[in-house]
Design an enzyme around this catalytic site. Structure first.
Site, mmCIF file in Angstrom:
data_model
loop_
_atom_site.group_PDB
_atom_site.id
_atom_site.type_symbol
_atom_site.label_atom_id
_atom_site.label_comp_id
_atom_site.label_asym_id
_atom_site.label_seq_id
_atom_site.Cartn_x
_atom_site.Cartn_y
_atom_site.Cartn_z
ATOM 1 N N LYS A 125 0.844 -1.207 0.000
ATOM 2 C CA LYS A 125 0.000 0.000 0.000
ATOM 3 C C LYS A 125 0.875 1.252 0.000
ATOM 4 C CE LYS A 125 -3.937 -2.314 2.058
ATOM 5 N NZ LYS A 125 -4.882 -2.522 3.153
ATOM 6 N N GLN B 136 -5.150 -2.156 9.308
ATOM 7 C CA GLN B 136 -4.959 -3.407 8.575
ATOM 8 C C GLN B 136 -5.582 -4.565 9.371
ATOM 9 O OE1 GLN B 136 -3.746 -3.505 5.508
ATOM 10 N NE2 GLN B 136 -4.034 -5.719 5.370
ATOM 11 N N ASP C 141 -11.496 2.523 3.908
ATOM 12 C CA ASP C 141 -11.772 1.096 3.767
ATOM 13 C C ASP C 141 -13.276 0.837 3.636
ATOM 14 O OD1 ASP C 141 -9.787 -0.811 3.542
ATOM 15 O OD2 ASP C 141 -9.267 -0.790 5.671
HETATM 16 N N1 LIG Z 1 -7.977 -2.944 6.387
HETATM 17 C C1 LIG Z 1 -7.982 -3.915 5.468
HETATM 18 N N2 LIG Z 1 -7.446 -5.101 5.750
HETATM 19 C C2 LIG Z 1 -7.453 -6.074 4.796
HETATM 20 C C3 LIG Z 1 -7.998 -5.834 3.517
HETATM 21 C C4 LIG Z 1 -8.563 -4.577 3.260
HETATM 22 O O1 LIG Z 1 -9.098 -4.293 2.154
HETATM 23 N N3 LIG Z 1 -8.528 -3.630 4.247
HETATM 24 N N4 LIG Z 1 -7.893 -6.805 2.525
HETATM 25 C C5 LIG Z 1 -7.028 -7.935 2.738
HETATM 26 C C6 LIG Z 1 -5.588 -7.770 2.395
HETATM 27 N N5 LIG Z 1 -5.274 -6.844 1.316
HETATM 28 C C7 LIG Z 1 -5.273 -5.524 1.614
HETATM 29 O O2 LIG Z 1 -5.236 -5.087 2.709
HETATM 30 C C8 LIG Z 1 -4.780 -7.308 0.055
HETATM 31 C C9 LIG Z 1 -4.719 -8.656 -0.241
HETATM 32 C C10 LIG Z 1 -4.164 -9.104 -1.457
HETATM 33 C C11 LIG Z 1 -3.688 -8.204 -2.369
HETATM 34 C C12 LIG Z 1 -3.041 -8.633 -3.645
HETATM 35 O O3 LIG Z 1 -2.694 -7.811 -4.460
HETATM 36 N N6 LIG Z 1 -2.820 -9.937 -3.840
HETATM 37 C C13 LIG Z 1 -2.064 -10.421 -4.982
HETATM 38 C C14 LIG Z 1 -1.189 -11.590 -4.539
HETATM 39 C C15 LIG Z 1 -0.206 -11.147 -3.501
HETATM 40 C C16 LIG Z 1 0.900 -12.170 -3.241
HETATM 41 O O4 LIG Z 1 1.530 -12.612 -4.179
HETATM 42 O O5 LIG Z 1 1.135 -12.459 -2.049
HETATM 43 C C17 LIG Z 1 -2.988 -10.898 -6.083
HETATM 44 O O6 LIG Z 1 -4.097 -11.363 -5.778
HETATM 45 O O7 LIG Z 1 -2.589 -10.794 -7.238
HETATM 46 C C18 LIG Z 1 -3.757 -6.855 -2.080
HETATM 47 C C19 LIG Z 1 -4.298 -6.420 -0.888
HETATM 48 C C20 LIG Z 1 -7.012 -8.360 4.170
HETATM 49 N N7 LIG Z 1 -6.890 -7.275 5.069
#
Ligand SMILES: Nc1nc2c(c(=O)[nH]1)N[C@@H](CN(C=O)c1ccc(C(=O)N[C@@H](CCC(=O)O)C(=O)O)cc1)CN2
Length: 369
Positions: A129, A173, A196
């Protein structure tokens, strides 16, 4: 469906918003009946696909020779919805908009992130982020508190950011350590900085006709944004959302309903989830269960948005695992018309929508259009 449809892009750079993750995500993770869950090892799904060769167009991807057993060869494969490429395009649009605001009124958006504890996955998401903020010109502020911090320390950090005019967005988070009251903490974020979209007032407004939330949760917003940008009609369609978590399933269902889809939520207590899902024109799956949704669950020509990000053992990779979605990808590619991959589908859109919400917040705070 051919290339992505031309469309109106609004000034916040949107078109009109787990066990998903490395460890069980949050506390609302449902227990799905084990007979619905197919571990990676029980399937002969092929390895994860190659990177999409054609960003920003619906592209075809050939699958490797070892297909899931249930998949029957058909005349063509589904198109791949390339979330990584769309997210990049959105970041570029946001960067341009931030520059325009800075030039006009001298304001730069600010995002504050609060991370509690030492979960590796959470630390990675927070780092990503921050990188994303840097790439578009958003100022980021981070507070990292130890696992054993008190709830009051988290509340104090939120309170400081609530009062800081250079901060336009605040996020905590998730998941939080178990000893903390998530509801109390999320409720303390000022609604006008709740990028969020988890504050109950924002969720409540999302659920009500004639009310507008200030922010929509980032992952569901990213799913809808992908449908818009690929010109996939939602109005009048039958949509099934699998999973009813507060942060993905429930708001995704509300958003689809606002877009005039007829929405059914399938959850861990639903009878015959496969039969219900098979009726859907659009499926959004957010269960956090690797490969739970098989090809037999999917109607021919349906669009599949896979929110799951599930680790499965893979000794061949240096990190010992790889990520797969909730949907058996190769089987879905045989029956659906379009599918999001994992990784590279919805995940990157989550962070792009966070940037979009932060820009919206800064513009709103300064009356900038
Ligand atoms: N406060 C928050 N916590 C969490 C959220 C949220 O939206 N707000 N969502 C998830 C985690 N998350 C962001 O926080 C998030 C998860 C995954 C990805 C992402 O880009 N994933 C990639 C793969 C990543 C890897 O290789 O490890 C993909 O899918 O291509 C971005 C953000 C939980 N907590």
């Amino acid at each position: 469906m051919g290339k992505m449809a031309p469309m109106m892009i609004f000034a916040d750079c949107s078109s009109s918003t787990t066990a998903h993750h490395l460890l069980p995500f949050g506390r609302s993770c449902e227990l799905w009946p084990s007979n619905l869950i197919h571990s990676y090892r029980s399937l002969s799904c092929s390895p994860l696909p190659l990177p999409n060769p054609s960003p920003l167009s619906l592209s075809y991807r050939s699958s490797s020779s070892t297909l899931c057993s249930a998949a029957m060869a058909t005349e063509s494969l589904a198109k791949v919805i390339d979330g990584k490429a769309v997210a990049k395009q959105i970041r570029e649009e946001i960067a341009a908009e931030i520059l325009r605001m800075k030039d006009a009124i001298g304001v730069v958006p600010g995002l504050a992130v609060i991370l509690v504890g030492d979960r590796k996955d959470s630390a990675t998401y927070v780092r990503n982020k921050k990188k994303a903020c840097d790439s578009v010109g958003i100022n980021s502020y981070e507070v990292h508190l130890p696992e054993e911090s008190t709830e009051q320390e988290v509340l104090d950090s939120i309170s400081r950011f609530n009062d800081d005019p250079s901060v336009h967005g605040i996020l905590v988070q998730l998941p939080l350590p178990l000893h903390m009251n998530e509801v109390k903490i999320l409720n303390s974020v000022a609604i006008e900085k709740d990028v969020d979209g988890f504050h109950p007032l924002n969720i409540g407004r999302l659920a009500m006709r004639g009310r507008e939330p200030l922010f929509v949760p980032c992952t569901p917003k990213g799913c809808i944004e992908l449908l818009h940008r690929y010109g996939i009609e939602i109005r009048g369609k039958k949509a099934v959302v699998i999973g009813r978590s507060n942060i993905v399933g429930m708001p995704a269902a509300l958003l689809l309903q606002r877009e005039d889809a007829t929405v059914t939520i399938v959850h861990s207590r639903t009878m015959n989830p496969e039969d219900i899902t098979r009726q859907a024109d659009i499926i959004i799956s957010a269960t956090g269960k690797a490969n739970m949704v098989r090809g037999s669950w999917i109607k021919h020509g349906a669009v599949v948005i896979d929110v799951g990000i599930n680790p499965v053992e893979d000794a061949k990779l240096p990190r010992g695992y790889r990520l797969v979605g909730d949907v058996c990808y190769e089987e879905a590619m045989e029956v659906a018309s379009a599918v999001t991959p994992v990784p590279g589908g919805v995940g990157p859109m989550t962070i792009a929508m966070l940037l979009s919400n932060t820009l919206t917040s800064a513009k709103r705070a300064h009356g900038f259009r």
